[in-house]
Design an enzyme around this catalytic site. Structure first.
Site, mmCIF file in Angstrom:
data_model
loop_
_atom_site.group_PDB
_atom_site.id
_atom_site.type_symbol
_atom_site.label_atom_id
_atom_site.label_comp_id
_atom_site.label_asym_id
_atom_site.label_seq_id
_atom_site.Cartn_x
_atom_site.Cartn_y
_atom_site.Cartn_z
ATOM 1 N N ASP A 91 -36.150 -23.093 -2.102
ATOM 2 C CA ASP A 91 -34.836 -22.525 -2.414
ATOM 3 C C ASP A 91 -33.781 -23.119 -1.487
ATOM 4 O O ASP A 91 -33.866 -22.972 -0.267
ATOM 5 C CB ASP A 91 -34.882 -21.000 -2.262
ATOM 6 C CG ASP A 91 -33.697 -20.302 -2.914
ATOM 7 O OD1 ASP A 91 -32.556 -20.780 -2.746
ATOM 8 O OD2 ASP A 91 -33.907 -19.278 -3.585
ATOM 9 N N HIS B 55 -34.063 -21.997 -6.395
ATOM 10 C CA HIS B 55 -33.286 -20.824 -6.773
ATOM 11 C C HIS B 55 -33.224 -20.762 -8.308
ATOM 12 O O HIS B 55 -33.359 -21.775 -8.986
ATOM 13 C CB HIS B 55 -31.876 -20.952 -6.190
ATOM 14 C CG HIS B 55 -31.184 -19.656 -5.936
ATOM 15 N ND1 HIS B 55 -31.600 -18.764 -4.979
ATOM 16 C CD2 HIS B 55 -30.088 -19.097 -6.510
ATOM 17 C CE1 HIS B 55 -30.790 -17.723 -4.972
ATOM 18 N NE2 HIS B 55 -29.859 -17.898 -5.900
ATOM 19 N N SER C 85 -31.063 -12.948 -6.921
ATOM 20 C CA SER C 85 -30.102 -13.457 -5.950
ATOM 21 C C SER C 85 -29.260 -12.300 -5.381
ATOM 22 O O SER C 85 -29.809 -11.392 -4.764
ATOM 23 C CB SER C 85 -29.232 -14.531 -6.604
ATOM 24 O OG SER C 85 -28.524 -15.267 -5.640
#
Length: 350
Positions: A277, A310, A208
């Site tokens: 995501d 994610h 991330s």
């Protein structure tokens, strides 16, 4: 975001719920029937998530086959049956077999300048090292939180892995956190002998927001403005890996985006992103990878993971195990042939 990484657990809970509420399922109780129908539908969707994860476990390796030179594979490249079964049934139980106790160190003066070291109990000297930066939108997170299945897997196979944190919030505003990330690299090379690593074989990775730092570091070696006080330190890397990363600008200035620093000399890069995501749109990661493919003379691999959200590697799921295998193979290649084998600057069309 982690439901689809351990669907067996939720399927089991759904089955238990159905069994416990059988006395409520009757034609005279429409709400009970509706609840049962919704539970069955949820179980079906989760079962499909299991099937999809197992079927798509070859996607990361396929992405590497496309990007890397012919003959790059040197060993078995799929998760073992045991790893697949464990990932499906016991994703939340960490596998620490053969690993030494995690070491804790400080790499700078700030209280956030901390890192953790993962290695085998019987680790050899002169091994390659992977340095990982956590996510958290540059506002949260900590060392030893993200991508643990990956780091434990690499450590078990002889690598030394470092998980580092950095300044956050206002204190870590661009470029402060970039400086911290580069300081980690400098500290690692300064302590290579004590860590038992080869300072010339370094792979940087991130999750991330940490992927932003990993790519920024990889694309800006030798830029003293990002190394105040340690300008002469070598912070170059053999390769970079980005996991569900954000690669756009952090300020109004385009220079705060790693893509703005892309050059033909960029090291080999591996970008992995889930097509589901909901935090960082997959189009953003795909665009970054395509831009790097157009510019770099080294391989840039891009794996778009079907059904992945994610933080798809928070647990040791089927998908996380497949990603760990692929990143390990890519990293092994990068610290060996990756720095000397290059591809031609052929453009990649969008």
């Amino acid at each position: 975001m982690t439901v689809n990484e351990m669907p067996i657990i939720w399927i089991s809970l759904g089955v238990v719920s159905l069994i416990a509420s059988t006395d409520q399922i009757a034609p005279s109780n429409p709400m009970g029937l509706l609840a049962a129908a919704l539970t069955v539908a949820a179980i079906g969707a989760l079962a499909w998530a299991v099937i999809a994860a197992v079927r798509s476990r070859s996607v990361p390796m396929w992405a590497l086959d496309v990007a890397l030179p012919d003959g790059w594979r040197t060993s078995t490249d799929s998760p073992s049956v045991g790893r697949v079964v464990r990932g499906a049934l016991l994703p939340f139980i960490p596998d620490r077999r053969g690993l030494a106790k995690v070491e804790h160190h400080r790499y700078g003066p700030d209280r956030r300048h901390r890192l953790q070291v993962f290695r085998r109990r019987d680790a050899s000297a002169g091994v390659p090292i992977l340095i990982h930066f956590h996510g958290g939108r540059f506002r949260g997170g900590d060392a030893g939180r993200d991508s643990l299945p990956l780091m434990r897997s690499l450590a078990r196979r002889g690598w030394v892995c470092v998980s580092a944190t950095y300044r956050l919030g206002d204190a870590g505003a661009f470029p402060a956190s970039v400086v911290d990330a580069k300081r980690v690299l400098a500290w690692t090379r300064d302590h290579a002998h004590a860590l038992g690593v080869d300072p010339t074989r370094v792979v940087v990775a991130g999750s991330s927001a940490g992927a932003h730092l990993a790519m920024f570091v990889a694309l800006t070696p030798g830029q003293p403005s990002y190394q105040p006080g340690f300008e002469s330190a070598d912070v170059s890397v053999s390769a970079a890996v980005g996991l569900y990363g954000y690669y756009g600008p952090r300020t109004s200035e385009p220079i705060s985006s790693p893509a703005q620093h892309a050059t033909a000399a960029a090291p080999p890069i591996f970008v992995l992103h889930g097509d589901h995501d909901s935090i960082v749109p997959v189009d953003w990661a795909r665009g970054f990878a395509q831009q790097m493919q157009r510019v770099s003379h080294h391989p840039v691999a891009y794996a778009e993971l079907p059904g992945a959200q994610h933080t798809f590697d928070m647990f040791s799921s089927v998908r996380a195990e497949a990603v760990a295998v692929a990143v390990e193979r890519f990293s092994n290649w990068a610290v060996g042939a990756g720095r000397v084998l290059t591809k031609g600057p052929e453009p990649v069309t969008d």
